[in-house]
Design a protein around this motif. Structure first.
Motif, PDB file in Angstrom:
ATOM      1  N   PHE A  78     -31.893 -20.611  -6.425  1.00  0.00           N
ATOM      2  CA  PHE A  78     -31.340 -19.585  -5.917  1.00  0.00           C
ATOM      3  C   PHE A  78     -31.589 -18.087  -6.533  1.00  0.00           C
ATOM      4  CE2 PHE A  78     -29.149 -23.100  -3.993  1.00  0.00           C
ATOM      5  CZ  PHE A  78     -28.980 -22.614  -2.698  1.00  0.00           C
ATOM      6  N   ILE A  79     -31.741 -16.960  -5.823  1.00  0.00           N
ATOM      7  CA  ILE A  79     -32.061 -15.692  -6.234  1.00  0.00           C
ATOM      8  C   ILE A  79     -30.852 -14.601  -5.565  1.00  0.00           C
ATOM      9  CG2 ILE A  79     -33.578 -13.853  -6.304  1.00  0.00           C
ATOM     10  CD1 ILE A  79     -35.773 -15.524  -6.093  1.00  0.00           C
ATOM     11  N   PRO A  80     -29.866 -14.227  -6.391  1.00  0.00           N
ATOM     12  CA  PRO A  80     -29.008 -13.192  -5.944  1.00  0.00           C
ATOM     13  C   PRO A  80     -29.614 -12.054  -5.223  1.00  0.00           C
ATOM     14  CG  PRO A  80     -28.623 -13.868  -8.373  1.00  0.00           C
ATOM     15  CD  PRO A  80     -29.861 -14.282  -7.957  1.00  0.00           C
ATOM     16  N   PHE A  81     -29.143 -11.566  -4.325  1.00  0.00           N
ATOM     17  CA  PHE A  81     -29.641 -10.452  -3.507  1.00  0.00           C
ATOM     18  C   PHE A  81     -28.739  -9.298  -3.137  1.00  0.00           C
ATOM     19  CE2 PHE A  81     -28.634 -13.203   0.100  1.00  0.00           C
ATOM     20  CZ  PHE A  81     -27.764 -12.331   0.904  1.00  0.00           C
ATOM     21  N   ALA A  82     -27.633  -9.421  -3.559  1.00  0.00           N
ATOM     22  CA  ALA A  82     -26.540  -8.495  -3.269  1.00  0.00           C
ATOM     23  C   ALA A  82     -25.373  -8.543  -4.378  1.00  0.00           C
ATOM     24  CB  ALA A  82     -25.952  -8.561  -1.932  1.00  0.00           C
ATOM     25  N   GLU A  83     -24.430  -7.623  -4.497  1.00  0.00           N
ATOM     26  CA  GLU A  83     -23.294  -7.596  -5.436  1.00  0.00           C
ATOM     27  C   GLU A  83     -22.536  -8.571  -5.070  1.00  0.00           C
ATOM     28  OE1 GLU A  83     -23.073  -5.926  -8.442  1.00  0.00           O
ATOM     29  OE2 GLU A  83     -25.201  -5.289  -7.961  1.00  0.00           O
ATOM     30  N   PRO A  84     -21.546  -9.145  -6.306  1.00  0.00           N
ATOM     31  CA  PRO A  84     -20.573 -10.147  -5.530  1.00  0.00           C
ATOM     32  C   PRO A  84     -19.615  -9.687  -4.469  1.00  0.00           C
ATOM     33  CG  PRO A  84     -20.941 -10.141  -7.905  1.00  0.00           C
ATOM     34  CD  PRO A  84     -21.611  -8.998  -7.402  1.00  0.00           C
ATOM     35  N   VAL A  85     -19.169 -10.495  -3.855  1.00  0.00           N
ATOM     36  CA  VAL A  85     -17.857 -10.273  -2.922  1.00  0.00           C
ATOM     37  C   VAL A  85     -16.893 -11.417  -3.012  1.00  0.00           C
ATOM     38  CG1 VAL A  85     -19.694  -9.597  -1.233  1.00  0.00           C
ATOM     39  CG2 VAL A  85     -19.092 -12.066  -1.181  1.00  0.00           C
ATOM     40  N   GLY A  86     -15.786 -10.717  -2.418  1.00  0.00           N
ATOM     41  CA  GLY A  86     -14.532 -11.680  -2.644  1.00  0.00           C
ATOM     42  C   GLY A  86     -13.426 -11.043  -3.477  1.00  0.00           C
ATOM     43  N   THR A  87     -12.645 -11.833  -3.894  1.00  0.00           N
ATOM     44  CA  THR A  87     -11.663 -11.546  -4.731  1.00  0.00           C
ATOM     45  C   THR A  87     -11.600 -11.929  -6.154  1.00  0.00           C
ATOM     46  OG1 THR A  87     -10.085 -13.392  -4.348  1.00  0.00           O
ATOM     47  CG2 THR A  87      -9.928 -11.438  -2.858  1.00  0.00           C
ATOM     48  N   ALA A  88     -10.887 -11.493  -6.932  1.00  0.00           N
ATOM     49  CA  ALA A  88     -10.963 -11.862  -8.443  1.00  0.00           C
ATOM     50  C   ALA A  88     -10.709 -13.323  -8.698  1.00  0.00           C
ATOM     51  CB  ALA A  88     -10.037 -10.997  -9.320  1.00  0.00           C
ATOM     52  N   GLU A  89      -9.740 -14.164  -7.648  1.00  0.00           N
ATOM     53  CA  GLU A  89      -9.547 -15.519  -8.132  1.00  0.00           C
ATOM     54  C   GLU A  89     -10.644 -16.112  -7.289  1.00  0.00           C
ATOM     55  OE1 GLU A  89      -7.464 -13.187  -6.560  1.00  0.00           O
ATOM     56  OE2 GLU A  89      -6.003 -13.114  -7.998  1.00  0.00           O
ATOM     57  N   ALA A  90     -11.408 -15.535  -6.322  1.00  0.00           N
ATOM     58  CA  ALA A  90     -12.655 -16.333  -5.489  1.00  0.00           C
ATOM     59  C   ALA A  90     -13.631 -15.471  -5.329  1.00  0.00           C
ATOM     60  CB  ALA A  90     -12.144 -17.008  -4.328  1.00  0.00           C
ATOM     61  N   LEU A  91     -14.498 -15.177  -6.287  1.00  0.00           N
ATOM     62  CA  LEU A  91     -15.459 -14.025  -6.459  1.00  0.00           C
ATOM     63  C   LEU A  91     -16.659 -14.867  -6.252  1.00  0.00           C
ATOM     64  CD1 LEU A  91     -15.995 -11.033  -6.663  1.00  0.00           C
ATOM     65  CD2 LEU A  91     -16.546 -11.530  -9.096  1.00  0.00           C
ATOM     66  N   TYR A  92     -17.772 -14.441  -5.280  1.00  0.00           N
ATOM     67  CA  TYR A  92     -19.049 -15.162  -4.910  1.00  0.00           C
ATOM     68  C   TYR A  92     -20.034 -14.236  -4.845  1.00  0.00           C
ATOM     69  CZ  TYR A  92     -15.845 -18.981  -3.228  1.00  0.00           C
ATOM     70  OH  TYR A  92     -15.172 -19.969  -2.997  1.00  0.00           O
ATOM     71  N   VAL A  93     -21.217 -14.833  -5.277  1.00  0.00           N
ATOM     72  CA  VAL A  93     -22.599 -14.230  -5.221  1.00  0.00           C
ATOM     73  C   VAL A  93     -23.392 -14.200  -4.038  1.00  0.00           C
ATOM     74  CG1 VAL A  93     -24.585 -13.261  -6.763  1.00  0.00           C
ATOM     75  CG2 VAL A  93     -22.622 -14.210  -7.626  1.00  0.00           C
ATOM     76  N   PRO A  94     -23.878 -13.287  -3.123  1.00  0.00           N
ATOM     77  CA  PRO A  94     -24.732 -13.710  -2.100  1.00  0.00           C
ATOM     78  C   PRO A  94     -26.351 -13.882  -2.784  1.00  0.00           C
ATOM     79  CG  PRO A  94     -23.441 -11.583  -1.719  1.00  0.00           C
ATOM     80  CD  PRO A  94     -23.185 -11.875  -3.291  1.00  0.00           C
ATOM     81  N   MET A  95     -26.611 -14.945  -2.370  1.00  0.00           N
ATOM     82  CA  MET A  95     -28.179 -15.618  -2.884  1.00  0.00           C
ATOM     83  C   MET A  95     -28.791 -15.997  -1.754  1.00  0.00           C
ATOM     84  SD  MET A  95     -26.695 -17.637  -6.084  1.00  0.00           S
ATOM     85  CE  MET A  95     -25.265 -18.348  -5.193  1.00  0.00           C
ATOM     86  N   GLN A  96     -30.010 -16.130  -2.001  1.00  0.00           N
ATOM     87  CA  GLN A  96     -31.116 -16.620  -1.120  1.00  0.00           C
ATOM     88  C   GLN A  96     -32.094 -17.709  -1.698  1.00  0.00           C
ATOM     89  OE1 GLN A  96     -33.346 -12.788  -0.636  1.00  0.00           O
ATOM     90  NE2 GLN A  96     -35.190 -14.018  -1.246  1.00  0.00           N
ATOM     91  N   LEU A  97     -32.505 -18.789  -0.900  1.00  0.00           N
ATOM     92  CA  LEU A  97     -33.453 -19.639  -1.462  1.00  0.00           C
ATOM     93  C   LEU A  97     -34.358 -19.861  -0.392  1.00  0.00           C
ATOM     94  CD1 LEU A  97     -33.806 -21.892  -3.396  1.00  0.00           C
ATOM     95  CD2 LEU A  97     -32.366 -23.456  -2.215  1.00  0.00           C
ATOM     96  N   THR A  98     -35.584 -20.134  -0.582  1.00  0.00           N
ATOM     97  CA  THR A  98     -36.403 -20.419   0.371  1.00  0.00           C
ATOM     98  C   THR A  98     -37.174 -21.992  -0.375  1.00  0.00           C
ATOM     99  OG1 THR A  98     -38.529 -19.637  -1.217  1.00  0.00           O
ATOM    100  CG2 THR A  98     -37.376 -18.211   0.489  1.00  0.00           C
TER     101      THR A  98
END
Length: 530
Positions: A137-157
């Motif tokens: 997986f490669i991140p393509f954007a800044e993390p989203v969500g809350t401090a308790e549930a923070l996620y990183v947008p990623m892509q995978l080919t």
């Protein structure tokens, strides 16, 4: 053993329950409720892939291709191209291991391939970024969500997954009759920079390859074509004169008939008798100028009795042509009685596909009336453009192909069959069983396609997608590549376990020796953004 499949409406309750356990009780992303059910807002447009252990849901993910994606609704701009979004990746604690995650990954990527998209986009929990990176997986954007549930947008080919650290470790083991599992040394040779096929080095390599192959099949002249076994058999058809006999052994015997028809040859067809034996009396009645047969009928994994043909050749002035594509490299065979024998690089010779060989007892004679590419007399040593890296890899593979290595095909087949029998699978083996390919025909109530996909999700690629195998509800496991007794035992164990589960009576749990695929790998922690 975990079974991976697309969910059905009957799985909805279990999906809502696992969704709640993961994204309410473990990750504080939604508010609790008394029912302990969490129905996803996109539930009606989700495609769910699930993993079941003993019939219980232990893993899942949801896939969507309808825009706007959840990520887009959060203000995230997707990478260029067409994608599917994966959400709700959740695994029960006891099954949080690399093997379970890899099975879901293979299912996701198969879904992406089926839909013709670039790959998948996903929001992975921050705390598991190391694991996601290992899967490609490669991140393509800044993390989203809350401090308790923070996620990183990623892509995978698919390519990214196959090049990843984990995929190199967990990549599917090839148990096919081609292409086959290659050694590291052969892979390295294939990666070499091309050189001129007219160079002295190319000629030296080809001479080395052809000398070793000549010794292997016990015929003095070997011609190397760039292509598959089809071109090798076309070259054989161009060498045959007069009226002959073709042995109908099944799917691949009938392909020889097609070669002969296209070449305009005159011939009669004689089927094999019971026990895969040649009907020499019937063959003799035709007084053929040539006989053409396969040594192994690849569609069944059964051998033709060449001892009969050898005896016939000693007493009759008949040209013998043999398609040995599925045999050479799996057993030591003396083909010196034959006039023409074909085989290829991409099977038990343990090289990549692309080289086709015709071995002959007598040197080929020029024939200007046939297509230039089929005129073997012009191959002295290289007639047309060749792939020198393929030849280099073939030279490496033949150095590795010792008599001891050839003998391992029989030991691997024995290990495979022994494990099947140990797990209660009925197996009938005759003297005509080839050491390189085993065919397992399933009862009409079961699906060879379903079993083939389950093995693929668990990292083993076996042959089940060919039309002739699907028609027979048959699955094939081959020993031809750089595989081990343990590889074959593990595949047999999975097959035996799957069959036990599918044929279990209502009063039994379907298992005789425990459940494979349990929690025994590296763990990962949480799911994917809901």
């Amino acid at each position: 053993m975990i079974e991976f499949r697309r969910a059905t409406p009957e799985d909805a309750s279990a999906i809502h329950r696992l969704n709640y356990e993961t994204f309410v009780e473990e990750i504080p992303q939604h508010h609790p409720n008394a029912d302990r059910f969490l129905v996803d807002r996109f539930h009606d447009t989700n495609t769910y892939w699930i993993g079941l252990a003993d019939g219980q849901l232990v893993a899942m993910c949801a896939i969507r291709d309808e825009h706007p994606f959840s990520l887009e609704q959060k203000g995230v701009t997707l990478p260029p191209g067409e994608w599917i979004e994966v959400r709700l990746l959740a695994v029960t604690p006891a099954y949080r291991n690399t093997r379970t995650f890899a099975g879901l990954m293979r299912a996701m990527l198969m879904e992406a391939t089926d839909r013709g998209v670039e790959g998948i986009v996903i929001s992975g929990t921050v705390r598991e970024q190391k694991l996601y990176r290992r899967f490609g997986f490669i991140p393509f954007a800044e993390p989203v969500g809350t401090a308790e549930a923070l996620y990183v947008p990623m892509q995978l080919t698919r390519y990214g997954f196959m090049q990843s650290e984990t995929a190199r470790t967990l990549r599917p083991k090839l148990l096919l009759a081609g292409p086959v599992e290659l050694s590291n040394q052969v892979r390295a040779a294939l990666a070499a920079q091309p050189v001129s096929h007219r160079s002295t080095e190319a000629s030296r390599l080809l001479h080395s390859v052809q000398s070793r192959l000549s010794h292997l099949v016990k015929l003095p002249h070997v011609y190397t074509l760039l292509g598959s076994g089809t071109i090798a058999n076309d070259a054989v058809a161009a060498q045959l004169r007069g009226r002959g006999v073709i042995i109908d052994t099944g799917e691949f015997g009938r392909r020889l008939i097609d070669h002969a028809n296209r070449a305009g040859l005159e011939f009669d067809v004689v089927p094999l008798s019971a026990g895969r034996r040649l009907d020499l009396k019937r063959i003799g009645q035709h007084a053929p100028d040539w006989i053409w047969t396969v040594h192994c009928e690849t569609s069944t994994g059964k051998l033709v009795d060449l001892d009969q043909l050898r005896q016939y050749a000693h007493t009759h002035p008949t040209k013998i042509a043999i398609d040995a594509i599925s045999v050479v490299g799996t057993k030591v065979t003396d083909y010196s009685f034959a006039h023409l024998v074909t085989f290829v690089s991409g099977k038990a010779l343990r090289n990549a596909p692309g080289l086709a060989f015709v071995a002959m007892r007598e040197r080929a004679v020029p024939n200007p009336s046939i297509p230039r590419y089929l005129d073997l007399a012009g191959y002295d040593p290289i007639a047309f453009t060749q792939s020198v890296p393929l030849i280099q890899a073939m030279d490496v593979a033949l150095h590795e192909l010792t008599d001891a290595e050839i003998a391992t095909h029989q030991s691997k087949l024995d290990a495979f069959v022994h494990e099947l029998v140990r797990r209660g699978v009925s197996v009938e083996l005759g003297d005509d069983q080839a050491p390189g390919i085993f065919s397992l025909t399933l009862p009409d109530t079961l699906s060879s396609i379903e079993l083939g996909y389950q093995l693929a999700f668990h990292g083993y690629q076996v042959q089940f997608e060919s039309v002739y195998l699907q028609r027979a509800n048959c699955l094939q496991v081959a020993t031809m590549g750089w595989t081990t007794d343990r590889d074959l035992q593990q595949v047999a164990a999975y097959i035996g376990t799957w069959l036990q589960k599918k044929t279990a009576t209502p009063g039994s749990d379907g298992f005789r020796r425990g459940n494979l695929g349990g929690p025994n790998d590296e763990s990962f922690d949480r799911g994917v953004l809901s």
